[in-house]
Design an enzyme around this catalytic site. Structure first.
Site, short mmCIF file in Angstrom:
data_model
loop_
_atom_site.label_atom_id
_atom_site.label_comp_id
_atom_site.label_asym_id
_atom_site.label_seq_id
_atom_site.Cartn_x
_atom_site.Cartn_y
_atom_site.Cartn_z
N HIS A 191 0.82 -1.21 0.00
CA HIS A 191 0.00 0.00 0.00
C HIS A 191 0.85 1.26 0.00
O HIS A 191 2.07 1.24 0.26
CB HIS A 191 -0.95 0.00 1.20
CG HIS A 191 -0.27 0.07 2.55
ND1 HIS A 191 0.10 1.24 3.14
CD2 HIS A 191 0.07 -0.91 3.41
CE1 HIS A 191 0.65 0.99 4.32
NE2 HIS A 191 0.65 -0.31 4.51
N CYS B 190 2.74 -4.89 6.96
CA CYS B 190 2.43 -4.69 5.55
C CYS B 190 3.60 -4.01 4.84
O CYS B 190 4.50 -3.47 5.46
CB CYS B 190 1.16 -3.87 5.39
SG CYS B 190 -0.34 -4.81 5.77
#
Length: 539
Positions: free
Chosen positions: A431, A450
């Protein structure tokens, strides 16, 4: 002579009954000494194989006949011995796969019953070697909780079955990963073993920091070590000149360091690393490549956690590359290693706060001040936004916190403007992020697990280019709506999150990176426990 074997139904009976029926048939068919020998061999095979379901199943299917110890099995024996002689080349334990020990047993074993036991022992050795070479010596999940990669194990019995159907040498040659990376790692292993045999790179550099313009014994040691490593030609200079500065920069690039041309503490630590340590990294990388012995996909995304880079690979060539921030080196934040398939991206994403973050980080803040973190919506189990003033957060604990938290789409959203989804049980994805300053750092391990991308828009354009003529225009038009929008990829893309402190390049130097999570150190310790040892080659 015709041998009368039990019927298929009788052979199907499990355990001792089936074995006794087979032995009885053999005994009746063969007279005298030959009958005793055949019976002893087959009985020994069946008895020795009984403790291993796969081996027992195979020998039952071939009526407990040998595949290694007979006169007609010479080619198979020779191929196995030849393969075992190369075990050390693959970074496997040479004592465990010793061809000399096997040959000695073969030469010393004459008695039919002992030969039957040896037959099964050879099959067990073969299965151990074949699986170790094809899919790894170790079980990743036993080494580190972040090693969640699914290893593509083959059924053990299939190795025996397929060996019987194949040219023996061709079968053994096809076991190791047939990837360019594995081949290049083997070459680098031999290069380092030869280097160690010749004495390595010479003396280390005794200094804390060296800069352009410096001179003296430490600069001479720096010059000589860089020359031994191949980053600079031999020279007599005693000054940290432009040539040495350029060599230091090339060394830094090959080791994931900021290429400022200054030999600071971090650079000197890597520069002084021994060839033995580098060889360990290469052997660990070969083991990791065996765990990863599967098709990657003609187009795939490759994230190397230690390199802090994400790459799009098309037909083995890098077509896009961007810097990353990965999970922090903390027990609950380290990014795991696994493979999955990217199915879609979300433009203008909401951030649904993981429960661990909501309870461990935000609940204490809410207990101090119910109006804290106002950019987050707090909702009940039905998705209704709650009135913060009506909740006594001090009465809640990590276990009893009943709410969900969400950050709506915005430029300051924790996920930025886009996230790339490959749904998985670890809740890991790629992301954007508003925290852009972290990408300028050398070590970029700061996230909750992440993978953050430095250039998420360009990454999206590269992915969408396969399905729209104007990927940038399309992306920007969706972004401008401000609405959370899912965009499916017409051709899903495999994603591989790996961890390599040593990796190769098709037309360049082997790259080395720091062991940011200490995983490779644990893998090496486990390999050494299994008998893997460093070698040196004289020459």
């Amino acid at each position: 002579m015709h041998l009368s074997f039990p019927s298929p139904r009788a052979r199907a009976r499990s355990g001792l009954t089936g074995l006794l029926l087979l032995i009885a048939a053999l005994t009746m068919a063969l007279p005298g000494l030959a009958r005793a020998q055949v019976t002893a061999f087959n009985q020994a095979v069946a008895t020795a194989a009984a403790g291993d379901r796969d081996i027992a199943g195979f020998y039952k299917a071939v009526n407990y006949e040998g595949i290694w110890t007979g006169k007609d099995d010479r080619a198979r024996r020779a191929a196995l011995i030849s393969a075992l002689e190369r075990a050390g080349d693959h970074g496997l334990p040479t004592a465990r796969f010793s061809p000399d020990a096997l040959k000695a047993k073969m030469d010393a074993t004459k008695d039919p019953a002992a030969l039957g036991r040896l037959e099964v022992e050879i099959s067990a050795l073969f299965l151990d070697y074949a699986r170790s070479l094809q899919t790894g010596l170790l079980t990743p999940s036993r080494i580190d909780e972040g090693l969640v990669r699914e290893v593509p194990y083959r059924a053990r019995q299939s190795y025996l079955v397929n060996l019987m159907k194949s040219d023996p040498r061709g079968f053994f040659n096809a076991l190791a990963p047939r990837t360019p990376e594995y081949t290049r790692l083997m070459k680098e292993k031999l290069r380092l073993e030869t280097l160690i045999g010749r004495g390595g790179w010479g003396p280390t550099v005794a200094a804390t920091k060296l800069e352009p313009g410096a001179s003296g014994p430490s600069v001479i040691a720096l010059r000589d070590r860089l020359a031994a490593m191949g980053f600079i030609g031999r020279s007599a200079t005693q000054t940290y000149d432009a040539e040495i500065q350029s060599a230091v920069q090339q060394f830094q690039l090959a080791h994931g360091l900021s290429p400022d041309g200054v030999a600071g503490s971090g650079t000197l630590k890597e520069l002084n690393a021994s060839p033995e340590r580098r060889l360990q990294s290469v052997i660990v990388a070969m083991e990791r490549e065996r765990w990863f012995n599967r098709p990657r996909g003609k187009r795939h995304v490759l994230v190397n956690l230690t390199d802090f880079k994400a790459r799009i690979i098309d037909n083995n060539a890098v077509t896009f590359e961007t810097r990353t921030v990965v999970g922090a080196n903390q027990s609950d934040r380290r990014s795991p290693e696994f493979s999955d398939v990217m199915e879609f991206l979300v433009i203008n994403p909401s951030w649904y706060v993981p429960r661990s973050i909501a309870t461990k980080e935000y609940l204490p803040m809410l207990q101090e001040n119910p109006n804290a973190v106002r950019h987050l919506e707090i909702t009940d189990s039905n998705g209704r936004r709650i009135d913060r003033s009506a909740v006594d957060f001090t009465s809640l604990t990590e276990k009893t916190f009943p709410f969900a938290m969400r950050e709506p789409p915005s430029q300051g959203n924790a996920l930025g403007i886009v996230k790339f989804m490959f749904p998985n049980r670890y809740n890991i994805y790629l992301h954007d992020t508003p925290a852009k300053s972290l990408f300028s750092r050398e070590v970029r391990a700061y996230s909750h697990g992440c993978i953050r991308l430095a250039e998420p828009r360009e990454f999206a354009y590269a992915l969408l280019a396969r399905q729209t003529a104007d990927p940038q225009g399309y992306f920007q038009s969706v972004l401008a709506t401000g609405r959370e929008t899912r965009v499916n990829l017409k051709q899903p893309v495999p994603v591989h999150i790996i961890y390599r402190t040593a990796y190769t390049q098709a037309d360049g130097r082997t790259q080395f990176r720091r062991d940011v999570y200490g995983r490779d150190a644990r893998i090496w310790a486990a390999l050494a426990k299994e008998g893997v040892a460093l070698r040196s080659v004289q020459g």
